[in-house]
Design a protein around this motif. Structure first.
Motif, PDB file in Angstrom:
ATOM      1  N   PHE A 169       0.837  -1.193   0.000  1.00 31.92           N
ATOM      2  CA  PHE A 169       0.000   0.000   0.000  1.00 31.92           C
ATOM      3  C   PHE A 169       0.874   1.246   0.000  1.00 31.92           C
ATOM      4  O   PHE A 169       1.992   1.221   0.487  1.00 31.92           O
ATOM      5  N   THR A 170       0.326   2.328  -0.523  1.00 29.27           N
ATOM      6  CA  THR A 170       1.033   3.600  -0.430  1.00 29.27           C
ATOM      7  C   THR A 170       0.788   4.190   0.952  1.00 29.27           C
ATOM      8  O   THR A 170      -0.158   3.806   1.650  1.00 29.27           O
ATOM      9  N   ALA A 172      -0.324   7.110   1.593  1.00 24.01           N
ATOM     10  CA  ALA A 172      -1.614   7.814   1.567  1.00 24.01           C
ATOM     11  C   ALA A 172      -2.775   6.840   1.776  1.00 24.01           C
ATOM     12  O   ALA A 172      -3.722   7.144   2.516  1.00 24.01           O
ATOM     13  N   GLN A 173      -2.706   5.680   1.160  1.00 23.47           N
ATOM     14  CA  GLN A 173      -3.759   4.682   1.331  1.00 23.47           C
ATOM     15  C   GLN A 173      -3.820   4.215   2.790  1.00 23.47           C
ATOM     16  O   GLN A 173      -4.904   4.045   3.352  1.00 23.47           O
ATOM     17  N   CYS A 174      -2.668   4.014   3.383  1.00 17.84           N
ATOM     18  CA  CYS A 174      -2.615   3.573   4.776  1.00 17.84           C
ATOM     19  C   CYS A 174      -3.201   4.636   5.704  1.00 17.84           C
ATOM     20  O   CYS A 174      -3.950   4.318   6.634  1.00 17.84           O
ATOM     21  N   ASP A 186      -5.360   6.943   4.898  1.00 14.41           N
ATOM     22  CA  ASP A 186      -6.809   7.004   4.663  1.00 14.41           C
ATOM     23  C   ASP A 186      -7.527   5.936   5.471  1.00 14.41           C
ATOM     24  O   ASP A 186      -8.555   6.202   6.105  1.00 14.41           O
ATOM     25  N   LYS A 187      -6.997   4.730   5.453  1.00 19.11           N
ATOM     26  CA  LYS A 187      -7.616   3.634   6.199  1.00 19.11           C
ATOM     27  C   LYS A 187      -7.554   3.901   7.701  1.00 19.11           C
ATOM     28  O   LYS A 187      -8.519   3.646   8.432  1.00 19.11           O
ATOM     29  N   TRP A 223      -2.423   0.609  11.026  1.00 18.64           N
ATOM     30  CA  TRP A 223      -2.396   1.220   9.697  1.00 18.64           C
ATOM     31  C   TRP A 223      -1.466   2.425   9.665  1.00 18.64           C
ATOM     32  O   TRP A 223      -0.800   2.682   8.669  1.00 18.64           O
ATOM     33  N   ALA A 253       1.802   2.908   7.339  1.00 22.44           N
ATOM     34  CA  ALA A 253       2.071   4.120   6.560  1.00 22.44           C
ATOM     35  C   ALA A 253       3.525   4.549   6.739  1.00 22.44           C
ATOM     36  O   ALA A 253       4.190   4.937   5.768  1.00 22.44           O
TER      37      ALA A 253
END
Length: 59
Positions: A2-3, A5-7, A9-10, A37, A41
């Motif tokens: 995962f990026t 940013a995705q981490c 967001d989660k 998460w 990140a």
């Protein structure tokens, strides 16, 4: 992988659930998951930095 940013967001999504009117044990579980998460990140950021240093293209 995962990026970062995705981490993040989660993690934010889980933190919102932890703030909801749920049972205390459910809120604690969401807080714990959010923390995991956020740690993921940080790891993603380190991987990105290593890729930059190594000169490999980023996805």
């Amino acid at each position: 992988m995962f990026t970062a940013a995705q981490c993040l967001d989660k993690a934010m999504e889980l933190e919102l659930l932890a703030a909801a009117a749920l049972a205390p044990d459910a809120r604690a579980e969401f807080r714990d998951l959010a923390l995991q998460w956020r740690r993921l990140a940080c790891r993603a950021l380190v991987q990105d930095q290593r890729g930059i240093i190594a000169g490999t293209p980023q996805a």
